[in-house]
Scaffold this active site. Structure first.
Site, short mmCIF file in Angstrom:
data_model
loop_
_atom_site.label_atom_id
_atom_site.label_comp_id
_atom_site.label_asym_id
_atom_site.label_seq_id
_atom_site.Cartn_x
_atom_site.Cartn_y
_atom_site.Cartn_z
N GLU A 1 0.83 -1.21 0.00
CA GLU A 1 0.00 0.00 0.00
C GLU A 1 0.87 1.26 0.00
OE1 GLU A 1 -3.63 0.19 0.18
OE2 GLU A 1 -3.01 2.20 -0.38
N ASP B 1 16.89 -7.37 -1.59
CA ASP B 1 17.54 -6.78 -2.78
C ASP B 1 18.78 -5.96 -2.42
OD1 ASP B 1 15.37 -7.85 -4.09
OD2 ASP B 1 14.26 -5.97 -4.16
N ARG C 1 19.55 -25.35 -19.47
CA ARG C 1 18.33 -25.45 -18.64
C ARG C 1 18.24 -24.22 -17.74
NH1 ARG C 1 17.39 -29.15 -21.57
NH2 ARG C 1 16.81 -31.29 -21.03
#
Ligand code: F6P
Length: 336
Positions: free
Chosen positions: A73, A133, A255
């Protein structure tokens, strides 16, 4: 004195340890009352708030996620929705109704921005940086990062066996939003051969050459660590794009693995537990000194704080001269 505490943005390991750090020092040492605000800034809009006690904070040190819940929010974000501007006034009303003297906002970049807006609106705010992060400007490390690096490095370790057994290229995508910290730290710790980050442009031919060079040296397999935020055409997913391009360029069977939310889950590392505890305690110290409008930060080995206004709206990104990039290049790791 009444403190309100909330957690906002993506969850990560160490949030509960921070809540514990804030609550225990506020209650035990300073004799303050602490109120838990649920689901981020939304809890300030709908009044979902309750008093935290010793009982409600038991067992938090090792617990993943956030007991307060979270949301993305953004109450100050400009919107054309009819309730757009009323969100911020509702928040100010709730703070007044509950008699909260100040807020502790635990979150990433978006949270720092909102906390700065609240400060401008006259609310006493102290914030604590949290993100896997590691891209919050002004702190060397945010808690959550070390835990995510450990999880991602462990995943990379496990890809080595398939890569060498099948003589394949294994591409693993890690999170990081617009920053490459998680790819850099987990890639280096996991022995990645190629590490791609949003901050360093890549050329697929260099990546192909690195893989072929390894083959010539008797290593017919490679590990490629890709940050989710790298630049790809048509918004293609990072790992999928890189895997397709590598197969086309080299003919190697390739992959991909997208690590996803596993990186954000579970118990924090011992490092993150201590960082979270220290940051929580420092936030309360700032409050007791009346030093509002600040974000707690780790600078070098020291816990300190910076003005919220300095960090709001900025990103901390990897630079080409970072010591892990420099050392990695010397060792022959391809960064693009
Ligand atoms: O900000 C942390 C982070 O984990 C990013 O690395 C990622 O891009 C984002 O959150 C995704 O989270 P969500 O799907 O919860 O918005």
């Amino acid at each position: 004195m009444k403190i309100g505490i909330l957690t906002s943005g993506g969850d990560c390991p160490g949030i509960n340890a921070t809540i514990r750090g804030v609550c225990k020092s506020a209650m035990n040492h300073y004799g303050m009352e602490v109120y838990g605000i649920h689901n981020g800034f939304r809890g300030l809009m709908d009044g979902h708030i309750n008093r935290l006690t010793e009982d409600s904070i038991t067992g938090l040190l090792t617990l993943g996620g956030t007991i307060l819940g979270t949301s993305r929010e953004k109450p100050f974000k400009k919107t054309s929705a009819p309730d757009g501007n009323s969100k911020s006034s509702q928040i100010l009303k709730t703070i007044k109704d509950y008699g909260l003297d100040c807020l502790v906002c635990i979150g990433g970049n978006g949270t720092q921005k909102t906390a700065a807006k609240l400060m401008e609106a006259g609310v006493n705010v102290v914030s604590i940086p949290k993100t896997i992060d590691n891209d919050v400007w002004g702190t060397d490390i945010s808690f959550g990062f070390d835990s995510a690096v450990s999880i991602a490095a462990d995943a990379i370790d496990r890809l080595h066996s398939t890569a060498s057994s099948h003589q394949r290229v294994m591409v693993i995508e890690v999170m990081g939003h617009k920053a490459g910290w998680l790819a850099l730290y987990s890639g280096m710790a996991g022995g990645g051969d190629i590490i791609l980050m949003p901050e360093i442009p890549f050329d697929i031919r260099n990546i192909g050459d690195t893989i072929i060079e390894r083959l010539k040296k008797g290593k017919p397999y490679s590990i490629v660590v890709v940050a989710e935020g790298i630049n790809t055409p048509d918004g293609k997913k990072a790992a999928q794009y890189i895997a397709e391009e590598i197969e086309y360029e080299t003919g190697f069977e390739t992959r991909e693995t997208v690590l996803g939310y596993i990186q954000r889950g579970g118990s924090p590392t011992a490092y993150d537990r201590n960082l979270a505890t220290l940051m929580g305690g420092h936030a309360v110290e700032l409050i007791s000194n009346g030093e509002y409008g600040r974000m707690v930060a780790l600078q070098g080995n020291k816990i300190s704080s910076i003005p919220l206004i300095e960090t709001a709206g900025k990103l901390r990104l990897v630079t080409e001269d970072h010591e892990l990039v420099v050392q990695g290049r010397r060792m022959g790791i391809c960064f693009g």
